[in-house]
Write a protein that holds these residues in place. Sequence first.
Motif, PDB file in Angstrom:
ATOM      1  N   GLY A   1       1.012  -1.217  -0.021  1.00 58.98           N
ATOM      2  CA  GLY A   1      -0.084  -0.106  -0.093  1.00 58.98           C
ATOM      3  C   GLY A   1       0.785   1.250   0.089  1.00 58.98           C
ATOM      4  N   LEU A   2       2.219   0.934  -0.037  1.00 55.89           N
ATOM      5  CA  LEU A   2       2.974   2.481  -0.107  1.00 55.89           C
ATOM      6  C   LEU A   2       3.126   2.809  -1.596  1.00 55.89           C
ATOM      7  CD1 LEU A   2       6.005   0.959   2.130  1.00 55.89           C
ATOM      8  CD2 LEU A   2       4.054   2.286   2.795  1.00 55.89           C
ATOM      9  N   THR A   3       2.963   4.158  -1.797  1.00 55.44           N
ATOM     10  CA  THR A   3       3.127   4.943  -3.015  1.00 55.44           C
ATOM     11  C   THR A   3       4.105   5.955  -2.899  1.00 55.44           C
ATOM     12  OG1 THR A   3       1.592   6.442  -2.399  1.00 55.44           O
ATOM     13  CG2 THR A   3       0.652   4.534  -3.576  1.00 55.44           C
ATOM     14  N   THR A   4       4.807   6.146  -1.703  1.00 61.34           N
ATOM     15  CA  THR A   4       6.009   7.173  -1.795  1.00 61.34           C
ATOM     16  C   THR A   4       6.706   6.512  -0.609  1.00 61.34           C
ATOM     17  OG1 THR A   4       4.737   8.908  -2.445  1.00 61.34           O
ATOM     18  CG2 THR A   4       6.779   9.051  -1.296  1.00 61.34           C
ATOM     19  N   ILE A   5       8.024   6.597  -0.839  1.00 60.87           N
ATOM     20  CA  ILE A   5       8.972   5.959   0.229  1.00 60.87           C
ATOM     21  C   ILE A   5      10.187   7.123   0.332  1.00 60.87           C
ATOM     22  CG2 ILE A   5       8.686   3.653  -0.142  1.00 60.87           C
ATOM     23  CD1 ILE A   5      11.403   3.440  -1.662  1.00 60.87           C
ATOM     24  N   GLY A   6      10.941   7.025   1.375  1.00 61.86           N
ATOM     25  CA  GLY A   6      12.048   7.742   1.563  1.00 61.86           C
ATOM     26  C   GLY A   6      13.162   7.151   1.871  1.00 61.86           C
ATOM     27  N   GLU A   7      14.203   7.078   0.809  1.00 59.03           N
ATOM     28  CA  GLU A   7      15.471   6.100   1.094  1.00 59.03           C
ATOM     29  C   GLU A   7      16.384   6.866   2.170  1.00 59.03           C
ATOM     30  OE1 GLU A   7      18.057   3.304   0.905  1.00 59.03           O
ATOM     31  OE2 GLU A   7      16.425   3.258  -0.799  1.00 59.03           O
ATOM     32  N   GLY A   8      16.358   6.392   3.147  1.00 65.87           N
ATOM     33  CA  GLY A   8      16.940   7.000   4.367  1.00 65.87           C
ATOM     34  C   GLY A   8      18.253   7.436   4.511  1.00 65.87           C
ATOM     35  N   ALA A   9      19.282   6.699   3.752  1.00 70.66           N
ATOM     36  CA  ALA A   9      20.594   7.297   3.884  1.00 70.66           C
ATOM     37  C   ALA A   9      21.380   7.175   2.584  1.00 70.66           C
ATOM     38  CB  ALA A   9      20.973   6.315   5.168  1.00 70.66           C
ATOM     39  N   ALA A  10      21.066   7.921   1.574  1.00 65.88           N
ATOM     40  CA  ALA A  10      21.432   7.522   0.381  1.00 65.88           C
ATOM     41  C   ALA A  10      22.695   8.021   0.285  1.00 65.88           C
ATOM     42  CB  ALA A  10      20.509   8.215  -0.714  1.00 65.88           C
ATOM     43  N   GLU A  11      23.819   7.125  -0.207  1.00 65.98           N
ATOM     44  CA  GLU A  11      25.092   7.688  -0.549  1.00 65.98           C
ATOM     45  C   GLU A  11      25.350   7.625  -2.120  1.00 65.98           C
ATOM     46  OE1 GLU A  11      28.388   5.987   2.002  1.00 65.98           O
ATOM     47  OE2 GLU A  11      26.703   4.545   2.629  1.00 65.98           O
ATOM     48  N   ALA A  12      26.492   8.120  -2.823  1.00 68.84           N
ATOM     49  CA  ALA A  12      26.610   8.040  -3.926  1.00 68.84           C
ATOM     50  C   ALA A  12      25.889   6.939  -4.952  1.00 68.84           C
ATOM     51  CB  ALA A  12      28.072   8.445  -4.332  1.00 68.84           C
ATOM     52  N   GLY A  13      26.470   5.637  -4.237  1.00 66.26           N
ATOM     53  CA  GLY A  13      26.014   4.388  -5.197  1.00 66.26           C
ATOM     54  C   GLY A  13      24.591   4.373  -5.168  1.00 66.26           C
ATOM     55  N   ASP A  14      23.841   4.790  -4.149  1.00 68.99           N
ATOM     56  CA  ASP A  14      22.289   4.443  -3.991  1.00 68.99           C
ATOM     57  C   ASP A  14      21.684   5.541  -4.882  1.00 68.99           C
ATOM     58  OD1 ASP A  14      22.782   2.685  -1.763  1.00 68.99           O
ATOM     59  OD2 ASP A  14      22.945   4.432  -0.552  1.00 68.99           O
ATOM     60  N   ILE A  15      22.303   6.785  -4.967  1.00 74.11           N
ATOM     61  CA  ILE A  15      21.847   7.780  -5.960  1.00 74.11           C
ATOM     62  C   ILE A  15      22.008   7.428  -7.323  1.00 74.11           C
ATOM     63  CG2 ILE A  15      22.422  10.365  -6.564  1.00 74.11           C
ATOM     64  CD1 ILE A  15      23.089  10.791  -3.623  1.00 74.11           C
ATOM     65  N   ALA A  16      23.021   6.977  -7.707  1.00 69.70           N
ATOM     66  CA  ALA A  16      23.364   6.459  -8.966  1.00 69.70           C
ATOM     67  C   ALA A  16      22.129   5.362  -9.395  1.00 69.70           C
ATOM     68  CB  ALA A  16      24.771   5.776  -9.095  1.00 69.70           C
ATOM     69  N   LEU A  17      21.819   4.300  -8.507  1.00 73.02           N
ATOM     70  CA  LEU A  17      21.057   3.409  -8.669  1.00 73.02           C
ATOM     71  C   LEU A  17      19.652   4.028  -9.093  1.00 73.02           C
ATOM     72  CD1 LEU A  17      21.948   0.475  -6.193  1.00 73.02           C
ATOM     73  CD2 LEU A  17      22.472   0.640  -8.596  1.00 73.02           C
ATOM     74  N   TYR A  18      19.163   4.773  -8.252  1.00 69.78           N
ATOM     75  CA  TYR A  18      17.903   5.388  -8.464  1.00 69.78           C
ATOM     76  C   TYR A  18      17.729   5.719  -9.655  1.00 69.78           C
ATOM     77  CZ  TYR A  18      15.420   4.223  -3.838  1.00 69.78           C
ATOM     78  OH  TYR A  18      14.987   3.357  -2.799  1.00 69.78           O
ATOM     79  N   ARG A  19      18.777   6.849  -9.894  1.00 66.65           N
ATOM     80  CA  ARG A  19      18.739   7.533 -11.257  1.00 66.65           C
ATOM     81  C   ARG A  19      18.733   6.770 -12.424  1.00 66.65           C
ATOM     82  NH1 ARG A  19      22.983  12.760  -9.799  1.00 66.65           N
ATOM     83  NH2 ARG A  19      21.524  14.101  -9.209  1.00 66.65           N
TER      84      ARG A  19
END
Length: 560
Positions: free
Chosen positions: A227-245
């Motif tokens: 039932g979630l439609t928005t999440i907050g990635e709680g501690a995004a480092e450079a590698g995490d940011i690259a994955l999401y992008r």
Amino acid sequence: MTSTAALCLLAADLILHNGKIVTVDRDFSLREAVAVKANRIATVGGNQDVLAAERGPQTQVIDLQGRTVIPGLIDSHLHAVEAGLSEFRQPLPSIDSFDAIQNYLRERARKTPKGQWIVVPRTFPTRLKEMRMPTREVLDVATAHPVMFDASYVVVVNSLGLRVSGITRDTPDPPGGVIVKDEKGEPNGILRRAQQLVKGVTPAAGFTEDEKLRALAAMHQRYLAAGLTTIGEGAAEAGDIALYRKLRQQGRLAIRTALVWWLDAGRPLDELLREIREAPYTTGSGDAWLKFGAFKVNIDGGMTIGTAYQRQPYGPFGRQLYGQTDPTNRGQLFVAPDKLLAIFREARARGWQLTVHAQGGGAVDLFLDTLEALDREKPIAPTRSHWIHASFQSAAAIARAKRLGVLADVQAAWAYLDSPALEEVFTYEGLANFIPLRSYVDAGVMVSNSSDHMIGFDKNRAINPYNPFLSMWIAVTRRTARGGKLYPEQRVSRQEALKMNTIWPAHLLFDEDKKGSIEAGKLADLVVLDRDLLTCPEDGIKLIEPVMTILDGKIVYRVK
């Protein structure tokens, strides 16, 4: 004719009718039907009015048959990258006791070459039946393998692990860390913020970028089903940011995401300030699918392992639960006050919303002290800065938060999971302000109820469960895992619990004009439930299941 005016002339793409639409608008209105055009809510109202005004020959019309619809749910703090990889290759065991730890070690020892490390998946002593941190003796069931028990900021190694790491009674404590000793002065295996002393532990075979992307995308699908439609990635480092992008660029990002940018405050100050100044993004950078939220640092550890920085000592039971040897120990502060102020001053100047991992009461007070100093320079309230966790509160701190305009991102589920063990540490009276939801609401401090999900796929049995209805049930009942209730006067209403998972986290994310309620013009993010959240039996709240999740006007999950 403007595009908005043209849209008004079009028939709806989707109409849900004959239901109970819980709008979570200013008046908490209840309606019968909602119409969606493109990715926006067009109309909310009575059945006949909505059908007459919005239905066209191509409109998909769904008869809800009395079912309840709520706004798309928001979990403002979790760790989807870590969670998605946690069981990507194999299921995790349930670790809830010393017996379970030892059974896991025996099973892994049969499959692991002698001499190679075995790592017990992250588990907290507050959630073990023994309410005790294991020592090397518990892990010595595996004698031919070095073993490490992962409790986050604290690890425990067995006797062989100590030997191969060269850790003896004469090994000095590392800066900020402790090698815990037994009565004879020998290391008992517990290493508090001293994991860097362990030698030879290598991460599990590395994941390729494609595996990481697939794991993250699959985790997002599990969130949609919850039932979630928005999440907050709680501690995004450079590698995490690259994955999401990359997911966004490839059209594979399935859930709206706010990235919380995290930096290690233990690094040299000049490096941190330079990185903050040079970052090509700040709060709000992005779009409705992927954007940046707050800037975050950690200023203490965890209450589950005795490293949260408290106002008072952990006391005698801290020796058993956490393996502490000093009864006056209050936990650990990870960053000096003057350094924290310098970091946040630079981040605020760059336009960042500010947040911290602050578990203990002492860390809560330090964050407030820092924001008060910044507030004297320029009002801090417009930044919507907030605590993450702040499990141990006080009436004075909540009053300061209200005055400064500070928000709270808390995890109600911890009142259920961890309070039985914490009561042994601080007494029942000492938990009067443990996750005090009623006090927040009564003081006018806006609360987001998130999960901090990080390990495990099952929404109810994960290390931190991400089932929002389980969390709402805990917020409404204050039940605990071992029976009883924890300060039931801190309960909130069902309506307030729903706000903590919808419109209030939307406000925290500067998105209250786009999501968090079912109102004309807002994004069409909706969840259809199998029972009525507002009227079902109280214990039925935790059993609620979404039967349909609608995101951006499209049905992205549906029970077959």
